[in-house]
Design a protein around this motif. Structure first.
Motif, mmCIF file in Angstrom:
data_model
loop_
_atom_site.group_PDB
_atom_site.id
_atom_site.type_symbol
_atom_site.label_atom_id
_atom_site.label_comp_id
_atom_site.label_asym_id
_atom_site.label_seq_id
_atom_site.Cartn_x
_atom_site.Cartn_y
_atom_site.Cartn_z
ATOM 1 N N LEU A 28 0.811 -1.221 0.000
ATOM 2 C CA LEU A 28 0.000 0.000 0.000
ATOM 3 C C LEU A 28 0.844 1.270 0.000
ATOM 4 O O LEU A 28 0.325 2.364 -0.243
ATOM 5 C CB LEU A 28 -0.940 -0.007 1.214
ATOM 6 C CG LEU A 28 -1.939 -1.171 1.253
ATOM 7 C CD1 LEU A 28 -2.853 -1.055 2.464
ATOM 8 C CD2 LEU A 28 -2.767 -1.231 -0.032
ATOM 9 N N LEU A 29 2.148 1.140 0.231
ATOM 10 C CA LEU A 29 3.050 2.296 0.167
ATOM 11 C C LEU A 29 3.529 2.583 -1.250
ATOM 12 O O LEU A 29 4.161 3.604 -1.508
ATOM 13 C CB LEU A 29 4.276 2.070 1.065
ATOM 14 C CG LEU A 29 4.055 2.223 2.574
ATOM 15 C CD1 LEU A 29 5.330 1.875 3.324
ATOM 16 C CD2 LEU A 29 3.629 3.646 2.917
ATOM 17 N N CYS A 70 11.096 -4.337 -11.356
ATOM 18 C CA CYS A 70 11.840 -4.370 -10.090
ATOM 19 C C CYS A 70 11.417 -3.180 -9.230
ATOM 20 O O CYS A 70 11.583 -2.032 -9.632
ATOM 21 C CB CYS A 70 13.342 -4.317 -10.348
ATOM 22 S SG CYS A 70 14.329 -4.306 -8.834
ATOM 23 N N PHE A 71 10.860 -3.479 -8.062
ATOM 24 C CA PHE A 71 10.479 -2.430 -7.106
ATOM 25 C C PHE A 71 11.620 -2.229 -6.108
ATOM 26 O O PHE A 71 11.993 -3.161 -5.393
ATOM 27 C CB PHE A 71 9.207 -2.817 -6.349
ATOM 28 C CG PHE A 71 7.953 -2.734 -7.162
ATOM 29 C CD1 PHE A 71 7.478 -1.502 -7.603
ATOM 30 C CD2 PHE A 71 7.239 -3.872 -7.495
ATOM 31 C CE1 PHE A 71 6.312 -1.420 -8.360
ATOM 32 C CE2 PHE A 71 6.080 -3.798 -8.246
ATOM 33 C CZ PHE A 71 5.612 -2.564 -8.682
ATOM 34 N N ASP A 72 12.181 -1.015 -6.080
ATOM 35 C CA ASP A 72 13.169 -0.647 -5.062
ATOM 36 C C ASP A 72 12.420 -0.092 -3.865
ATOM 37 O O ASP A 72 11.702 0.904 -3.988
ATOM 38 C CB ASP A 72 14.129 0.419 -5.598
ATOM 39 C CG ASP A 72 15.124 -0.167 -6.578
ATOM 40 O OD1 ASP A 72 15.774 -1.162 -6.231
ATOM 41 O OD2 ASP A 72 15.237 0.369 -7.695
ATOM 42 N N LEU A 73 12.631 -0.697 -2.702
ATOM 43 C CA LEU A 73 11.784 -0.372 -1.557
ATOM 44 C C LEU A 73 12.567 -0.173 -0.275
ATOM 45 O O LEU A 73 13.721 -0.576 -0.154
ATOM 46 C CB LEU A 73 10.760 -1.505 -1.343
ATOM 47 C CG LEU A 73 9.876 -1.839 -2.552
ATOM 48 C CD1 LEU A 73 9.268 -3.216 -2.393
ATOM 49 C CD2 LEU A 73 8.808 -0.795 -2.718
ATOM 50 N N ARG A 74 11.894 0.441 0.672
ATOM 51 C CA ARG A 74 12.384 0.522 2.047
ATOM 52 C C ARG A 74 11.253 -0.006 2.917
ATOM 53 O O ARG A 74 10.191 0.593 2.999
ATOM 54 C CB ARG A 74 12.737 1.956 2.435
ATOM 55 C CG ARG A 74 13.276 2.088 3.864
ATOM 56 C CD ARG A 74 13.607 3.537 4.178
ATOM 57 N NE ARG A 74 14.720 4.030 3.395
ATOM 58 C CZ ARG A 74 16.005 3.854 3.741
ATOM 59 N NH1 ARG A 74 16.308 3.186 4.836
ATOM 60 N NH2 ARG A 74 16.965 4.344 2.984
ATOM 61 N N TYR A 83 14.956 -4.870 -2.720
ATOM 62 C CA TYR A 83 14.159 -4.827 -3.942
ATOM 63 C C TYR A 83 13.465 -6.168 -4.119
ATOM 64 O O TYR A 83 13.873 -7.177 -3.548
ATOM 65 C CB TYR A 83 15.011 -4.503 -5.175
ATOM 66 C CG TYR A 83 16.135 -5.470 -5.477
ATOM 67 C CD1 TYR A 83 15.889 -6.728 -6.023
ATOM 68 C CD2 TYR A 83 17.468 -5.125 -5.215
ATOM 69 C CE1 TYR A 83 16.919 -7.614 -6.310
ATOM 70 C CE2 TYR A 83 18.502 -6.001 -5.488
ATOM 71 C CZ TYR A 83 18.229 -7.250 -6.038
ATOM 72 O OH TYR A 83 19.247 -8.123 -6.301
ATOM 73 N N THR A 84 12.387 -6.149 -4.867
ATOM 74 C CA THR A 84 11.709 -7.384 -5.220
ATOM 75 C C THR A 84 11.205 -7.263 -6.646
ATOM 76 O O THR A 84 11.166 -6.162 -7.205
ATOM 77 C CB THR A 84 10.563 -7.706 -4.250
ATOM 78 O OG1 THR A 84 10.144 -9.062 -4.451
ATOM 79 C CG2 THR A 84 9.369 -6.778 -4.451
ATOM 80 N N LEU A 194 13.840 -11.095 -1.055
ATOM 81 C CA LEU A 194 12.773 -10.545 -1.892
ATOM 82 C C LEU A 194 11.553 -10.148 -1.075
ATOM 83 O O LEU A 194 10.738 -9.340 -1.522
ATOM 84 C CB LEU A 194 12.370 -11.563 -2.969
ATOM 85 C CG LEU A 194 13.410 -11.851 -4.054
ATOM 86 C CD1 LEU A 194 12.881 -12.882 -5.042
ATOM 87 C CD2 LEU A 194 13.826 -10.583 -4.787
ATOM 88 N N MET A 195 11.420 -10.723 0.128
ATOM 89 C CA MET A 195 10.295 -10.390 1.001
ATOM 90 C C MET A 195 10.640 -9.265 1.977
ATOM 91 O O MET A 195 9.829 -8.882 2.811
ATOM 92 C CB MET A 195 9.862 -11.633 1.775
ATOM 93 C CG MET A 195 9.330 -12.743 0.872
ATOM 94 S SD MET A 195 9.009 -14.281 1.766
ATOM 95 C CE MET A 195 7.551 -13.787 2.711
#
Length: 291
Positions: A28-29, A70-74, A83-84, A194-195
């Motif tokens: 949701l972010l 590829c989603f780069d995330l925090r 990332y995942t 990845l999680m």
């Protein structure tokens, strides 16, 4: 079953969870900008190397059936960077969701997943900021409870002597992990990374371009095990092809630089020769005039 019986927005939420392994909070972010970056090409150091518009990103996700995003995330829970990946089924559904939206809700910082506001008066809806329109975990939890109590598509289960709802969003995350490890043969460390979970490997291992390409290639092979609504058939060796393409581009760039350097060297040499010839000519003329 949860995805099949959900409204369009929740279908994409649950599908994204199932094929990325993200927690509901992290899903949701996601913003429109995250989607654009996810489908953009990456350079040798994994940085984004093209400037796509949202319309170009939507078109790519809708038409490229071999695309791995590829989603780069925090991660919200731990604040850890990771990332995942997301396959064409997720990316296409996100693209269709965004395509159906008004222009004002396609700003880069607009949430991908918006709460339902159709019951609000137009003036009240227009007062909401983009962040206030973001779907939140509690709303998803309430929606899932309604699915149990209203649609009654899931049985109740007993846990520690208490009746509980069978389906929770965390089940999708667990399903992702099980499918990768036990159906696709992923190792535990890569699955956890990845999680967004802590792993024994340091972050540098995963941001190394070679390890990134290998992990992406393994995810590509695993996608048929993560299929929800579509039968997924992916072309293999795409990462190897992309790597060869990048290496070829780098080689061409080096050759172009070398040719330019040689050309500049030739020009300098020609100038020196011209200068020497002029000096010799001047000396000869001086001697001739002296005689």
């Amino acid at each position: 079953m949860a995805i099949k019986h959900s409204t369009p927005v929740y279908q994409v939420v649950f599908l994204t969870q199932a094929q990325t392994g993200l927690s509901i909070s992290d899903v949701l972010l996601l913003d429109v900008e995250d989607f654009v970056y996810a489908v953009s090409e990456r350079g040798e150091n994994l940085s984004i190397i093209e400037d796509l518009t949202i319309k170009e990103a939507i078109h790519r996700a809708k038409t490229d059936n071999n695309l791995i995003g590829c989603f780069d995330l925090r991660r919200k829970k731990t604040n850890g960077e990771f990332y995942t990946f997301a396959g064409p089924e997720v990316l296409k559904n996100i693209a269709l969701l965004l395509e159906s939206r008004e222009e004002e809700l396609l700003q880069v910082k607009a949430p991908i997943f918006l709460k339902e506001t159709s019951r609000l008066a137009k003036n009240e809806r227009e007062k909401l900021s983009l962040e206030e329109r973001r779907l939140c975990p509690n709303m998803v939890k309430t929606y899932v409870i309604r699915m149990h109590n209203g649609k009654k598509i899931f049985p109740k289960i007993e846990v520690d002597g208490k009746k509980r709802n069978y389906f929770r969003t965390h089940k999708l995350r667990k399903w992702f992990s099980n499918q990768l490890r036990f159906k696709a043969g992923f190792n535990a460390e890569d699955t956890k990374y990845l999680m967004g979970q802590k792993t024994g490997d340091v972050l540098e291992h995963y941001i190394d371009p070679n390890n990134y390409a290998a992990l992406k290639a393994n995810y590509r092979k695993a996608l048929p095990s993560l299929a929800i609504n579509d039968n997924i058939t992916m072309e293999e060796n795409q990462e190897a092809i992309e790597q060869l393409k990048k290496e070829s581009e780098i080689k061409d760039e080096k050759i172009a630089k070398l040719e330019k350097k040689m050309e500049e060297g030739d020009k300098k040499r020609d100038k020196k020769i011209e200068k020497l010839e002029a000096m010799v000519k001047a000396m000869v003329e001086k001697q001739t005039n002296g005689e």
